[in-house]
Design a protein around this motif. Structure first.
Motif, PDB file in Angstrom:
ATOM      1  N   GLN A 189       0.822  -1.211   0.000  1.00 50.50           N
ATOM      2  CA  GLN A 189       0.000   0.000   0.000  1.00 50.50           C
ATOM      3  C   GLN A 189       0.861   1.269   0.000  1.00 50.50           C
ATOM      4  N   PRO A 190       1.706   1.454  -1.017  1.00 54.42           N
ATOM      5  CA  PRO A 190       2.681   2.545  -0.971  1.00 54.42           C
ATOM      6  C   PRO A 190       2.159   3.920  -1.372  1.00 54.42           C
ATOM      7  N   ALA A 191       0.958   4.025  -1.912  1.00 62.34           N
ATOM      8  CA  ALA A 191       0.526   5.300  -2.484  1.00 62.34           C
ATOM      9  C   ALA A 191       0.600   6.450  -1.485  1.00 62.34           C
ATOM     10  N   GLY A 192       0.152   6.217  -0.257  1.00 61.76           N
ATOM     11  CA  GLY A 192       0.191   7.270   0.753  1.00 61.76           C
ATOM     12  C   GLY A 192       1.609   7.671   1.130  1.00 61.76           C
ATOM     13  N   LYS A 193       2.496   6.684   1.220  1.00 65.53           N
ATOM     14  CA  LYS A 193       3.889   6.994   1.540  1.00 65.53           C
ATOM     15  C   LYS A 193       4.559   7.773   0.415  1.00 65.53           C
ATOM     16  N   VAL A 194       4.205   7.450  -0.825  1.00 62.11           N
ATOM     17  CA  VAL A 194       4.749   8.201  -1.962  1.00 62.11           C
ATOM     18  C   VAL A 194       4.316   9.665  -1.864  1.00 62.11           C
ATOM     19  N   ARG A 195       3.039   9.891  -1.568  1.00 62.20           N
ATOM     20  CA  ARG A 195       2.561  11.272  -1.451  1.00 62.20           C
ATOM     21  C   ARG A 195       3.263  12.005  -0.307  1.00 62.20           C
ATOM     22  N   ALA A 196       3.471  11.309   0.812  1.00 62.00           N
ATOM     23  CA  ALA A 196       4.141  11.943   1.956  1.00 62.00           C
ATOM     24  C   ALA A 196       5.590  12.283   1.624  1.00 62.00           C
ATOM     25  N   LEU A 197       6.301  11.361   0.966  1.00 55.79           N
ATOM     26  CA  LEU A 197       7.686  11.625   0.602  1.00 55.79           C
ATOM     27  C   LEU A 197       7.768  12.765  -0.405  1.00 55.79           C
ATOM     28  N   ASN A 198       6.852  12.780  -1.357  1.00 58.10           N
ATOM     29  CA  ASN A 198       6.867  13.860  -2.342  1.00 58.10           C
ATOM     30  C   ASN A 198       6.580  15.213  -1.704  1.00 58.10           C
ATOM     31  N   LEU A 201       9.836  16.205  -0.197  1.00 65.72           N
ATOM     32  CA  LEU A 201      10.810  16.563  -1.228  1.00 65.72           C
ATOM     33  C   LEU A 201      10.532  17.954  -1.798  1.00 65.72           C
ATOM     34  N   LYS A 202       9.273  18.242  -2.050  1.00 63.29           N
ATOM     35  CA  LYS A 202       8.911  19.562  -2.583  1.00 63.29           C
ATOM     36  C   LYS A 202       9.279  20.659  -1.594  1.00 63.29           C
ATOM     37  N   SER A 203       8.959  20.433  -0.320  1.00 59.69           N
ATOM     38  CA  SER A 203       9.278  21.418   0.713  1.00 59.69           C
ATOM     39  C   SER A 203      10.786  21.577   0.872  1.00 59.69           C
ATOM     40  N   TYR A 204      11.500  20.441   0.869  1.00 60.84           N
ATOM     41  CA  TYR A 204      12.955  20.510   1.034  1.00 60.84           C
ATOM     42  C   TYR A 204      13.610  21.186  -0.164  1.00 60.84           C
ATOM     43  N   ALA A 205      13.113  20.944  -1.365  1.00 62.54           N
ATOM     44  CA  ALA A 205      13.667  21.620  -2.541  1.00 62.54           C
ATOM     45  C   ALA A 205      13.556  23.131  -2.371  1.00 62.54           C
ATOM     46  N   ALA A 206      12.413  23.593  -1.891  1.00 62.19           N
ATOM     47  CA  ALA A 206      12.219  25.029  -1.709  1.00 62.19           C
ATOM     48  C   ALA A 206      13.149  25.598  -0.643  1.00 62.19           C
ATOM     49  N   SER A 207      13.323  24.880   0.452  1.00 63.90           N
ATOM     50  CA  SER A 207      14.135  25.403   1.558  1.00 63.90           C
ATOM     51  C   SER A 207      15.631  25.289   1.304  1.00 63.90           C
ATOM     52  N   SER A 208      16.044  24.353   0.453  1.00 64.83           N
ATOM     53  CA  SER A 208      17.474  24.126   0.223  1.00 64.83           C
ATOM     54  C   SER A 208      18.005  24.815  -1.031  1.00 64.83           C
ATOM     55  N   GLY A 209      17.122  25.402  -1.811  1.00 66.73           N
ATOM     56  CA  GLY A 209      17.559  26.038  -3.049  1.00 66.73           C
ATOM     57  C   GLY A 209      17.651  25.087  -4.231  1.00 66.73           C
ATOM     58  N   THR A 211      15.913  22.632  -7.234  1.00 67.24           N
ATOM     59  CA  THR A 211      14.812  22.801  -8.177  1.00 67.24           C
ATOM     60  C   THR A 211      13.883  21.601  -8.072  1.00 67.24           C
ATOM     61  N   TRP A 212      12.593  21.861  -8.013  1.00 69.11           N
ATOM     62  CA  TRP A 212      11.586  20.809  -7.881  1.00 69.11           C
ATOM     63  C   TRP A 212      11.125  20.357  -9.260  1.00 69.11           C
ATOM     64  N   LEU A 213      11.093  19.041  -9.449  1.00 71.22           N
ATOM     65  CA  LEU A 213      10.655  18.434 -10.708  1.00 71.22           C
ATOM     66  C   LEU A 213       9.483  17.518 -10.402  1.00 71.22           C
ATOM     67  N   ASP A 214       8.292  17.908 -10.826  1.00 68.30           N
ATOM     68  CA  ASP A 214       7.073  17.176 -10.470  1.00 68.30           C
ATOM     69  C   ASP A 214       6.635  16.260 -11.611  1.00 68.30           C
ATOM     70  N   TYR A 215       7.068  15.006 -11.552  1.00 65.86           N
ATOM     71  CA  TYR A 215       6.562  13.999 -12.480  1.00 65.86           C
ATOM     72  C   TYR A 215       5.198  13.474 -12.014  1.00 65.86           C
ATOM     73  N   TYR A 216       5.014  13.429 -10.705  1.00 68.37           N
ATOM     74  CA  TYR A 216       3.865  12.747 -10.105  1.00 68.37           C
ATOM     75  C   TYR A 216       2.535  13.255 -10.667  1.00 68.37           C
ATOM     76  N   SER A 217       2.359  14.578 -10.669  1.00 69.59           N
ATOM     77  CA  SER A 217       1.077  15.144 -11.064  1.00 69.59           C
ATOM     78  C   SER A 217       0.700  14.795 -12.497  1.00 69.59           C
ATOM     79  N   ALA A 218       1.707  14.642 -13.357  1.00 76.85           N
ATOM     80  CA  ALA A 218       1.441  14.357 -14.770  1.00 76.85           C
ATOM     81  C   ALA A 218       1.181  12.887 -15.043  1.00 76.85           C
ATOM     82  N   LEU A 219       1.490  12.009 -14.085  1.00 80.55           N
ATOM     83  CA  LEU A 219       1.419  10.569 -14.322  1.00 80.55           C
ATOM     84  C   LEU A 219       0.379   9.843 -13.486  1.00 80.55           C
TER      85      LEU A 219
END
Length: 259
Positions: A189-198, A201-209, A211-219
């Protein structure tokens, strides 16, 4: 005991007096690592021995790295660093890996972020790229190399990001691709964990400088996985899946290099 479908008495807040406990989330650990020793086959032992001889698989690209020339003056080399989803890009039939671009594929099938961290210096830093695209984490969630909690995965991403940035390499953090089940370790049942990790990752990309690459939303589909047209086994993209990912990756690279 109340009949099925009948709620218990409500408190003033509107909540049921006693809610049923949430179902336990399966623990993701490669079953081979927890089997009773007497039930492990000779083939299993040979497989584990082979893995332990070179756990991060430094041998996979060692010769290729030695033969790769330094980037030409003004060339913005980009390393795509990841697991099988990266490994198959341009190598699986019907896929193309950025023809004409100075991009280098350093994916290894089955790898977790822990393994990738150990080979980061050899397979990324030593190649002197301008940027690195990191796509990883799904094998951690599948338990490929043992238990990997979200904080453990996050720590590995932090370490790789900090190593890259300390060496003046721009970091592109890609979302984990959608997945609702792993064919080699079903029932997690990984779907929820994938969303949590993403989300992290999005938040960390913003705080660390980075670049965020969002494949998830398109797939993603309604189940938090991928339709068969985009991933025949629900995990690994088809040529149609990579065709969606490629322009997203290129746009992220251009944003990162413009920083």
């Amino acid at each position: 005991m109340l009949p099925a479908g009948v709620a218990g008495p409500l408190h003033a807040t509107g909540q049921a007096a006693a809610s049923a406990p949430a179902p336990a989330v399966p623990v993701a650990i490669n079953p081979l690592y927890t089997m009773p020793p007497a039930s492990v086959t000779a083939e299993d032992v040979a497989s584990m021995q082979q893995q332990l001889l070179d756990w991060p698989q430094l041998g996979r690209y060692r010769d290729d790295n030695a033969q790769l020339p330094a980037p030409a003056p003004g060339e913005a080399r980009v390393v795509f660093f990841g697991d099988s989803i990266t490994d198959a890009w341009g190598r699986a039939e019907g896929t193309r890996f950025f023809p004409g671009k100075p991009y280098v594929n350093r994916g290894i099938s089955g790898q977790t972020t822990a393994q990738m961290l150990l080979r980061f210096r050899q397979d990324v830093l030593a190649l002197r790229p301008a940027a690195v695209v990191m796509l990883a984490g799904t094998n951690d969630l599948a338990g490929n190399t043992g238990l990997a909690t979200l904080p453990m995965i996050e720590d590995n991403f932090r370490s790789m990001t900090e190593l890259a940035q300390a060496n003046h390499i721009r970091v592109i953090l890609a979302s984990v691709l959608p997945v609702s089940d792993y064919p080699w370790h079903p029932g997690l049942q990984p779907a929820g964990k994938v969303r949590a990790l993403n989300a992290w990752l999005k938040s960390y990309a913003a705080s660390s400088g980075a670049t965020w690459l969002d494949y998830y939303s398109a797939l993603t589909n309604a189940q938090g996985g991928m339709d068969a047209r985009l991933a025949g086994d629900g995990v690994h993209p088809t040529p149609a899946g990579y065709a969606i990912m490629a322009p997203l990756a290129q746009q992220a690279i251009e944003r990162a290099l413009a920083k």
